[in-house]
Design an enzyme around this catalytic site. Structure first.
Site, PDB file in Angstrom:
ATOM      1  N   THR A 216      51.925  38.293  23.086  1.00  0.00           N
ATOM      2  CA  THR A 216      51.247  37.813  22.091  1.00  0.00           C
ATOM      3  C   THR A 216      49.682  38.246  22.239  1.00  0.00           C
ATOM      4  O   THR A 216      49.229  38.379  23.454  1.00  0.00           O
ATOM      5  CB  THR A 216      51.288  36.282  22.175  1.00  0.00           C
ATOM      6  OG1 THR A 216      50.139  35.707  21.283  1.00  0.00           O
ATOM      7  CG2 THR A 216      51.038  35.853  23.447  1.00  0.00           C
ATOM      8  N   ASP A 217      48.942  38.336  21.089  1.00  0.00           N
ATOM      9  CA  ASP A 217      47.323  38.761  21.196  1.00  0.00           C
ATOM     10  C   ASP A 217      46.660  37.356  22.100  1.00  0.00           C
ATOM     11  O   ASP A 217      45.605  37.552  22.425  1.00  0.00           O
ATOM     12  CB  ASP A 217      46.972  38.738  19.765  1.00  0.00           C
ATOM     13  CG  ASP A 217      46.901  37.553  18.900  1.00  0.00           C
ATOM     14  OD1 ASP A 217      47.453  36.593  19.289  1.00  0.00           O
ATOM     15  OD2 ASP A 217      46.350  37.760  17.735  1.00  0.00           O
ATOM     16  N   GLU A 218      47.406  36.301  22.021  1.00  0.00           N
ATOM     17  CA  GLU A 218      46.671  35.049  22.867  1.00  0.00           C
ATOM     18  C   GLU A 218      46.293  35.598  24.361  1.00  0.00           C
ATOM     19  O   GLU A 218      45.576  34.767  24.817  1.00  0.00           O
ATOM     20  CB  GLU A 218      47.699  33.656  22.685  1.00  0.00           C
ATOM     21  CG  GLU A 218      47.670  33.287  21.176  1.00  0.00           C
ATOM     22  CD  GLU A 218      47.956  31.884  21.174  1.00  0.00           C
ATOM     23  OE1 GLU A 218      47.321  31.049  21.968  1.00  0.00           O
ATOM     24  OE2 GLU A 218      48.188  31.431  20.078  1.00  0.00           O
TER      25      GLU A 218
ATOM     26  N   TYR B 211      50.327  27.765  26.921  1.00  0.00           N
ATOM     27  CA  TYR B 211      51.235  28.770  26.412  1.00  0.00           C
ATOM     28  C   TYR B 211      50.746  30.047  26.671  1.00  0.00           C
ATOM     29  O   TYR B 211      51.563  30.908  27.338  1.00  0.00           O
ATOM     30  CB  TYR B 211      51.263  28.537  24.736  1.00  0.00           C
ATOM     31  CG  TYR B 211      51.898  29.774  24.062  1.00  0.00           C
ATOM     32  CD1 TYR B 211      53.058  30.011  24.075  1.00  0.00           C
ATOM     33  CD2 TYR B 211      50.838  30.607  23.330  1.00  0.00           C
ATOM     34  CE1 TYR B 211      53.631  31.243  23.650  1.00  0.00           C
ATOM     35  CE2 TYR B 211      51.390  31.700  22.445  1.00  0.00           C
ATOM     36  CZ  TYR B 211      52.594  32.090  22.836  1.00  0.00           C
ATOM     37  OH  TYR B 211      53.342  33.178  22.013  1.00  0.00           O
TER      38      TYR B 211
ATOM     39  N   LYS C 136      52.688  33.141  28.871  1.00  0.00           N
ATOM     40  CA  LYS C 136      52.805  34.394  28.309  1.00  0.00           C
ATOM     41  C   LYS C 136      52.056  35.736  29.143  1.00  0.00           C
ATOM     42  O   LYS C 136      52.659  36.542  29.344  1.00  0.00           O
ATOM     43  CB  LYS C 136      52.433  34.404  26.735  1.00  0.00           C
ATOM     44  CG  LYS C 136      53.148  33.774  26.029  1.00  0.00           C
ATOM     45  CD  LYS C 136      54.481  34.173  25.818  1.00  0.00           C
ATOM     46  CE  LYS C 136      55.007  35.351  25.092  1.00  0.00           C
ATOM     47  NZ  LYS C 136      56.632  35.397  25.166  1.00  0.00           N
TER      48      LYS C 136
END
Ligand code: NAD
Ligand code: DAU
Length: 342
Positions: A125-127, A150, A154
């Site tokens: 994810t870009d997060e 979260y 990741k």
């Protein structure tokens, strides 16, 4: 091509499985999914009867069950979607995020080492880059700086995947996508929550000032990008996948209300999410130049189509909310859990 897909009963995973099986008869898929609150077998009903599809209810943290699946199915490639995926839940109950997202990924990597695969694609994810100040966009070299449990879990999984490439020469690929939307998304995430609330004339909760920015990627474009990276990505590389549709949350909410023909008075500002990242933005040049992929769904048409899907499938949302799907057809599918012989 024998593909082992984890998390294939969830939102993106099920879109990917349906799309891949529709596109080619040469693809055989075994889905491993625990069927948590977010996994729904109804999402796979359109492909359930294909001879090229198998499902097995497996917790990716269960090393013996994962090894069994690798040994029997002998996947040529793995696409790893399974995760706890909702930021708000990770703030309240982080333990499952650490165990599924980090430990579960580690279990899969060990199995892929024991039963070698040609490709191991980890869906991230870009997060993991954290909040990106305007006007910048994160490329794949940007240091990881996650802000919530979260995204930290990741990022941990991403680092583990990269370590297996270095230590064991595992042919890994990492994709980091921006915010997905589309059919079959669990109505806890912004767009499906706003659609289902608007259709039911319930308030639309906007966190903080609503000026946070996200880059919206239609799930079909994301799934095409994953197929493209699987086919043409360079082993060991990471690929950002952005939707090229950056928008403030409040603008997204207004557009949802327009599509649903509901009044702005349904908007309700509520307290902000702790550690809320202000802005995500990706530089996706690399995936375009290496694979030729481009996003092709405009936000307006993608949103209309998504609203129409939720309007046409009210029973899906109702069952998802009630948790009924956890037993729906469950027995049928479990009985199909034997893996095809090789
Ligand atoms: P989702 O929550 O809809 O689905 C997750 C799936 O994983 C569910 O089917 C669930 O049952 C399964 N699962 C959870 N824990 C498991 C376990 N221990 N063992 C086996 N299966 C388990 O998630 P999603 O939105 O489809 O996201 C899929 C992947 O894509 C995730 O890895 C997520 O981090 C990543 N991602 C999501 C987005 C997004 O906007 N939704 C964007 C970028 C990346
Ligand atoms: O960026 C990719 C990520 O996008 C994925 O890795 C995650 O799995 C996925 O859940 C998503 O994370 P976000 O936190 O960005 O998505 P969410 O839909 O929860 O929220 C989007 C934005 O909308 C965020 O700024 C918070 C805000 N929001 C969300 C909800 C659920 C609200 O204002 N109100 C809400 O009720």
């Amino acid at each position: 091509m024998r593909l082992l897909v984890t998390g294939g009963a969830g939102f993106i995973g099920s879109n990917f499985v349906r799309q891949a099986l529709r596109r080619s008869r040469q693809v055989e898929i075994l889905v491993l999914d625990l069927l948590t609150y977010a996994g729904n077998l109804e999402n796979l009903a359109p492909v359930a009867d294909l001879p090229t599809f198998r499902f097995s209810r497996v917790d990716i943290r269960d090393a013996a069950a994962v090894r069994d699946a690798f040994r029997s199915f002998r996947p040529e490639a793995v696409v790893h979607f399974a995760a706890e995926s909702h930021v708000d839940r990770s703030i309240h109950s982080p333990a499952e995020f650490v165990s599924t997202n980090v430990t579960g990924t580690g279990v899969l990597l060990e199995a892929a080492r024991e039963w070698p695969v040609g490709r191991f694609l980890h869906v991230s994810t870009d997060e993991v880059y954290g909040s990106i100040p305007a006007p910048h966009a994160a490329d794949e070299e940007r240091p990881l700086s996650p802000s919530n449990p979260y995204s930290a879990s990741k990022a941990g999984a991403d680092l583990l995947v990269s370590a297996y490439a270095k230590t064991h020469s595992l042919p890994v690929l990492i994709t980091r996508a921006s915010n997905n939307y589309g059919p079959y998304q669990f109505p806890e995430k912004l767009i499906p929550l706003m659609i289902t609330n608007a259709l039911a004339d319930k308030p639309l909760p906007v966190y903080g000032d609503g000026l946070q920015e996200r880059d919206w990627l239609h799930v079909h474009d994301h799934c095409r990008a994953i197929e493209a990276v699987l086919a043409a990505g360079r082993a060991g590389e990471t690929y950002n996948i952005g939707g090229e549709c950056s928008m403030q949350n409040i603008e997204v909410v207004r557009r949802v209300l327009d599509c649903c023909r509901k009044p702005a008075s349904l908007i309700e500002y509520v307290p902000d999410r702790p550690g809320h990242d202000r802005r995500y933005a990706l530089d996706s040049k690399k995936v375009k130049s290496d694979t030729g992929w481009e996003p092709s769904t405009s936000f307006d048409s993608g949103l209309w189509e998504t609203v129409r899907w939720f309007r046409d499938n009210p029973e899906w949302s109702a069952r998802v909310h009630s948790g009924e799907y956890r037993t729906f057809h469950d027995l049928n599918y479990s009985q199909r859990g034997e893996f095809p012989s090789v």
